[in-house]
Structure formats: structure tokens, C-alpha cells
Design a protein around this motif. Structure first.
Motif, PDB file in Angstrom:
ATOM      1  N   TRP A  54     -16.681   4.252  11.246  1.00 23.31           N
ATOM      2  CA  TRP A  54     -17.836   3.789  12.011  1.00 23.31           C
ATOM      3  C   TRP A  54     -17.488   3.692  13.493  1.00 23.31           C
ATOM      4  O   TRP A  54     -18.239   4.183  14.344  1.00 23.31           O
ATOM      5  N   VAL A  55     -16.359   3.088  13.805  1.00 22.83           N
ATOM      6  CA  VAL A  55     -15.948   2.989  15.210  1.00 22.83           C
ATOM      7  C   VAL A  55     -15.689   4.380  15.780  1.00 22.83           C
ATOM      8  O   VAL A  55     -16.111   4.703  16.900  1.00 22.83           O
ATOM      9  N   ARG A  56     -15.024   5.231  15.009  1.00 24.03           N
ATOM     10  CA  ARG A  56     -14.783   6.606  15.465  1.00 24.03           C
ATOM     11  C   ARG A  56     -16.111   7.340  15.674  1.00 24.03           C
ATOM     12  O   ARG A  56     -16.290   8.059  16.658  1.00 24.03           O
ATOM     13  N   GLY A  57     -17.048   7.140  14.774  1.00 25.24           N
ATOM     14  CA  GLY A  57     -18.323   7.826  14.869  1.00 25.24           C
ATOM     15  C   GLY A  57     -19.164   7.381  16.055  1.00 25.24           C
ATOM     16  O   GLY A  57     -19.925   8.179  16.623  1.00 25.24           O
ATOM     17  N   TYR A  58     -19.028   6.118  16.449  1.00 19.64           N
ATOM     18  CA  TYR A  58     -19.803   5.579  17.566  1.00 19.64           C
ATOM     19  C   TYR A  58     -18.973   5.472  18.839  1.00 19.64           C
ATOM     20  O   TYR A  58     -19.325   4.724  19.755  1.00 19.64           O
ATOM     21  N   ARG A  59     -17.914   6.241  18.931  1.00 23.35           N
ATOM     22  CA  ARG A  59     -17.008   6.105  20.072  1.00 23.35           C
ATOM     23  C   ARG A  59     -17.687   6.478  21.389  1.00 23.35           C
ATOM     24  O   ARG A  59     -17.367   5.890  22.434  1.00 23.35           O
ATOM     25  N   ALA A  60     -18.642   7.401  21.373  1.00 20.57           N
ATOM     26  CA  ALA A  60     -19.305   7.766  22.633  1.00 20.57           C
ATOM     27  C   ALA A  60     -20.079   6.574  23.188  1.00 20.57           C
ATOM     28  O   ALA A  60     -20.009   6.281  24.391  1.00 20.57           O
ATOM     29  N   ALA A  61     -20.810   5.882  22.332  1.00 20.17           N
ATOM     30  CA  ALA A  61     -21.561   4.702  22.782  1.00 20.17           C
ATOM     31  C   ALA A  61     -20.617   3.587  23.210  1.00 20.17           C
ATOM     32  O   ALA A  61     -20.861   2.910  24.228  1.00 20.17           O
ATOM     33  N   ILE A  62     -19.543   3.374  22.472  1.00 21.58           N
ATOM     34  CA  ILE A  62     -18.596   2.304  22.800  1.00 21.58           C
ATOM     35  C   ILE A  62     -17.932   2.581  24.145  1.00 21.58           C
ATOM     36  O   ILE A  62     -17.852   1.690  25.008  1.00 21.58           O
ATOM     37  N   ASN A  63     -17.463   3.797  24.345  1.00 16.96           N
ATOM     38  CA  ASN A  63     -16.812   4.133  25.613  1.00 16.96           C
ATOM     39  C   ASN A  63     -17.788   4.031  26.780  1.00 16.96           C
ATOM     40  O   ASN A  63     -17.439   3.523  27.855  1.00 16.96           O
ATOM     41  N   ALA A  64     -19.029   4.489  26.586  1.00 24.30           N
ATOM     42  CA  ALA A  64     -20.011   4.444  27.664  1.00 24.30           C
ATOM     43  C   ALA A  64     -20.393   3.011  28.008  1.00 24.30           C
ATOM     44  O   ALA A  64     -20.503   2.653  29.188  1.00 24.30           O
ATOM     45  N   ALA A  65     -20.594   2.183  26.998  1.00 21.25           N
ATOM     46  CA  ALA A  65     -20.957   0.781  27.247  1.00 21.25           C
ATOM     47  C   ALA A  65     -19.812   0.034  27.920  1.00 21.25           C
ATOM     48  O   ALA A  65     -20.037  -0.802  28.801  1.00 21.25           O
ATOM     49  N   ALA A  66     -18.574   0.341  27.523  1.00 21.44           N
ATOM     50  CA  ALA A  66     -17.421  -0.302  28.162  1.00 21.44           C
ATOM     51  C   ALA A  66     -17.332   0.087  29.633  1.00 21.44           C
ATOM     52  O   ALA A  66     -17.054  -0.759  30.495  1.00 21.44           O
ATOM     53  N   ARG A  67     -17.585   1.358  29.937  1.00 18.97           N
ATOM     54  CA  ARG A  67     -17.596   1.784  31.349  1.00 18.97           C
ATOM     55  C   ARG A  67     -18.700   1.078  32.125  1.00 18.97           C
ATOM     56  O   ARG A  67     -18.491   0.617  33.253  1.00 18.97           O
ATOM     57  N   GLN A  68     -19.874   1.002  31.521  1.00 14.53           N
ATOM     58  CA  GLN A  68     -21.016   0.411  32.204  1.00 14.53           C
ATOM     59  C   GLN A  68     -20.760  -1.040  32.591  1.00 14.53           C
ATOM     60  O   GLN A  68     -21.160  -1.492  33.669  1.00 14.53           O
ATOM     61  N   PHE A  69     -20.068  -1.778  31.717  1.00 17.68           N
ATOM     62  CA  PHE A  69     -19.880  -3.212  31.944  1.00 17.68           C
ATOM     63  C   PHE A  69     -18.434  -3.578  32.290  1.00 17.68           C
ATOM     64  O   PHE A  69     -18.072  -4.742  32.243  1.00 17.68           O
ATOM     65  N   ASP A  70     -17.643  -2.563  32.655  1.00 17.29           N
ATOM     66  CA  ASP A  70     -16.268  -2.768  33.108  1.00 17.29           C
ATOM     67  C   ASP A  70     -15.465  -3.613  32.116  1.00 17.29           C
ATOM     68  O   ASP A  70     -14.949  -4.684  32.447  1.00 17.29           O
ATOM     69  N   LEU A  71     -15.370  -3.093  30.894  1.00 19.43           N
ATOM     70  CA  LEU A  71     -14.598  -3.738  29.834  1.00 19.43           C
ATOM     71  C   LEU A  71     -13.540  -2.773  29.314  1.00 19.43           C
ATOM     72  O   LEU A  71     -13.750  -1.554  29.339  1.00 19.43           O
ATOM     73  N   PRO A  72     -12.423  -3.276  28.814  1.00 18.09           N
ATOM     74  CA  PRO A  72     -11.516  -2.392  28.098  1.00 18.09           C
ATOM     75  C   PRO A  72     -12.237  -1.836  26.863  1.00 18.09           C
ATOM     76  O   PRO A  72     -12.762  -2.613  26.052  1.00 18.09           O
ATOM     77  N   PRO A  73     -12.312  -0.525  26.693  1.00 16.40           N
ATOM     78  CA  PRO A  73     -13.026   0.017  25.538  1.00 16.40           C
ATOM     79  C   PRO A  73     -12.535  -0.544  24.207  1.00 16.40           C
ATOM     80  O   PRO A  73     -13.332  -0.766  23.286  1.00 16.40           O
ATOM     81  N   ALA A  74     -11.238  -0.793  24.089  1.00 13.54           N
ATOM     82  CA  ALA A  74     -10.703  -1.304  22.832  1.00 13.54           C
ATOM     83  C   ALA A  74     -11.175  -2.717  22.531  1.00 13.54           C
ATOM     84  O   ALA A  74     -11.232  -3.119  21.365  1.00 13.54           O
ATOM     85  N   LEU A  75     -11.519  -3.490  23.566  1.00 11.87           N
ATOM     86  CA  LEU A  75     -12.084  -4.824  23.331  1.00 11.87           C
ATOM     87  C   LEU A  75     -13.436  -4.699  22.646  1.00 11.87           C
ATOM     88  O   LEU A  75     -13.705  -5.364  21.638  1.00 11.87           O
ATOM     89  N   LEU A  76     -14.305  -3.856  23.195  1.00 11.63           N
ATOM     90  CA  LEU A  76     -15.617  -3.655  22.589  1.00 11.63           C
ATOM     91  C   LEU A  76     -15.476  -3.020  21.209  1.00 11.63           C
ATOM     92  O   LEU A  76     -16.167  -3.411  20.257  1.00 11.63           O
ATOM     93  N   ALA A  77     -14.581  -2.055  21.074  1.00 14.03           N
ATOM     94  CA  ALA A  77     -14.342  -1.432  19.771  1.00 14.03           C
ATOM     95  C   ALA A  77     -13.815  -2.450  18.770  1.00 14.03           C
ATOM     96  O   ALA A  77     -14.156  -2.410  17.579  1.00 14.03           O
ATOM     97  N   GLY A  78     -12.979  -3.374  19.255  1.00 14.06           N
ATOM     98  CA  GLY A  78     -12.428  -4.397  18.356  1.00 14.06           C
ATOM     99  C   GLY A  78     -13.494  -5.341  17.841  1.00 14.06           C
ATOM    100  O   GLY A  78     -13.465  -5.749  16.670  1.00 14.06           O
ATOM    101  N   VAL A  79     -14.455  -5.695  18.693  1.00 15.40           N
ATOM    102  CA  VAL A  79     -15.577  -6.515  18.237  1.00 15.40           C
ATOM    103  C   VAL A  79     -16.367  -5.754  17.175  1.00 15.40           C
ATOM    104  O   VAL A  79     -16.715  -6.302  16.128  1.00 15.40           O
ATOM    105  N   ALA A  80     -16.655  -4.471  17.442  1.00 19.98           N
ATOM    106  CA  ALA A  80     -17.366  -3.660  16.454  1.00 19.98           C
ATOM    107  C   ALA A  80     -16.584  -3.585  15.147  1.00 19.98           C
ATOM    108  O   ALA A  80     -17.164  -3.701  14.054  1.00 19.98           O
ATOM    109  N   TYR A  81     -15.277  -3.396  15.249  1.00 23.31           N
ATOM    110  CA  TYR A  81     -14.430  -3.286  14.062  1.00 23.31           C
ATOM    111  C   TYR A  81     -14.466  -4.581  13.250  1.00 23.31           C
ATOM    112  O   TYR A  81     -14.550  -4.561  12.011  1.00 23.31           O
ATOM    113  N   ASN A  82     -14.413  -5.705  13.943  1.00 22.84           N
ATOM    114  CA  ASN A  82     -14.469  -6.993  13.246  1.00 22.84           C
ATOM    115  C   ASN A  82     -15.812  -7.217  12.571  1.00 22.84           C
ATOM    116  O   ASN A  82     -15.878  -7.793  11.484  1.00 22.84           O
TER     117      ASN A  82
END
Length: 215
Positions: A54-82
Motif C-alpha cells: 500500500w505504501v509502495r503503491g501510494y508513493r507518488a502521493a506520499i512523496n508529493a505531499a511531503a514535498r508540499q508540506f516540507d516533511l521527511p517523506p518517510a515520516l508521512l510514509a511511517g504514519v501511513a504504514y502504522n
């Protein structure tokens, strides 16, 4: 009954996030969370391969949202993973229907498990009308939009906890605190905050980054 006469426009922040999320569709074949999965994994099947894809499949949205809000992508991905792989949309809707008043606004929706009251604050609603409430719920149930809303929530938390700290300067401890805040909210003093949720993110940091690279 009289037709609904309340506000029928999205708040500017909500409208902007909705628009930003639209281009980022999941990788073809990405499996979504379902009642069947809820039952299957509830009976003991290993859920982590589902979370991985799921995280791999939505990686484009996760990476884009992290860029938009200046977050480490892995932080946002980690929330999704949890969060992904919890209650289904039907559980969320049933819980919301059974609650009244402020309790209803504590209902969490979507793969990112965001409480309504948290979403209202992040999206700029002080007193949402019924149409707006339904629109927020629909956005939380939309995977791409909910990823962007989660990024906005994390950005707001970062600005409260560690103002002016950019993504590249967040320490491991700060990332763990932000993860814990996402899970527990901002009302608990930092010294009493259970950081296990955040530690679950940092201990998977390399794995999460690999998923975000499509590995």
C-alpha cells in the motif's frame, strides 16, 4: 423537511489540498483495505506485506505531499504504514452514526485514521456546515486526499512543536515526537507522551525509504 441551507463551499485550504492530490494515483494493482482483509488479517494472517504494497503503491502521493508540506517523506510514509489496515470505512461510518455532538467529531476516518475535529482544524473550518462535514469525511475516505490532509496535520504539529525546523533538520527524537503527537494529539505534555508510535516509524526508516523508491 426544509432543504439544507448551510454553507456549500469548501474552505480555501481544503479546496487547495483536494486539487493538489488529484494527479497522484496509486500504482496499478495496489490493493485497498476491505472487509475481507479486515477479517483475514484479524484471523492472524501477516498484515505487513499488505502495508508494504500500500505504501509502495501510494508513493507518488506520499512523496508529493511531503514535498508540499516540507516533511521527511518517510515520516508521512511511517504514519501511513502504522495506520493502514485498521478499521474499514464501514466501521468508521457506523461509529460516527452512533455518536452525537462532540463525540461524533472524535471519529477517525480513512486509511490515515484522522479524527474529524483534527481534519476540521487542519483544513480551516471553524464551524463547518453539514455539507462541509460530509465533504471532509469524503476527503478522509479518499486515499490520495487523506495523505495530503495527514501531511497538513503533521506540518501543523511540527510548526507548533518545532517552529522553523525544516524537514532536513528534524532529529530522530523530533520525528518520534511528531509521530506520537499524530497518534495522541497535542493535549498531552511532552514528558508524558507515549512515543512508541513514533519509534515504530524511526525503526522502519530505511524500509520506508525503500518503499518510497518502489523497492
Amino acid at each position: 423537511l426544509e432543504p439544507y441551507q448551510g454553507p456549500t463551499e469548501l474552505a480555501p485550504t481544503h479546496a487547495e489540498i483536494f486539487s493538489q492530490a488529484q494527479p497522484y494515483r496509486p500504482v496499478e494493482g495496489t490493493r485497498e483495505w476491505s472487509v475481507a482483509g479486515y477479517v483475514r488479517y484479524g484471523l492472524g494472517e501477516n498484515i505487513f506485506p499488505f502495508k508494504d504494497q500500500w505504501v509502495r503503491g501510494y508513493r507518488a502521493a506520499i512523496n508529493a505531499a511531503a514535498r508540499q508540506f516540507d516533511l521527511p517523506p518517510a515520516l508521512l510514509a511511517g504514519v501511513a504504514y502504522n495506520e493502514v489496515g485498521g478499521d474499514t470505512v464501514y466501521h468508521d461510518r457506523a461509529a460516527h452514526a452512533l455518536r452525537r455532538g462532540a463525540a461524533a467529531d472524535r471519529t477517525s476516518f480513512g486509511n490515515m485514521s484522522i479524527q474529524l475535529r483534527t481534519a476540521f482544524e487542519a483544513l480551516g473550518y471553524d464551524d463547518p456546515g453539514e455539507w462541509q462535514r460530509r465533504s471532509v469525511i469524503a476527503s478522509l475516505e479518499d486515499p490520495e486526499v487523506s495523505i495530503f490532509i495527514a501531511a497538513k496535520v503533521l506540518s501543523d504539529l511540527r510548526n507548533r512543536e518545532f517552529r522553523d525546523t525544516t524537514a532536513s533538520r528534524l532529529s530522530r527524537e523530533q520525528i518520534e515526537i511528531l509521530g506520537a503527537r499524530y497518534n495522541h494529539g497535542s493535549g498531552i505534555p511532552r514528558e508524558r507522551l507515549d512515543r512508541d508510535y513514533g519509534r515504530d516509524i524511526t525503526k522502519r526508516w530505511r524500509h520506508l525509504n525503500n518503499l518510497l523508491r518502489g523497492q
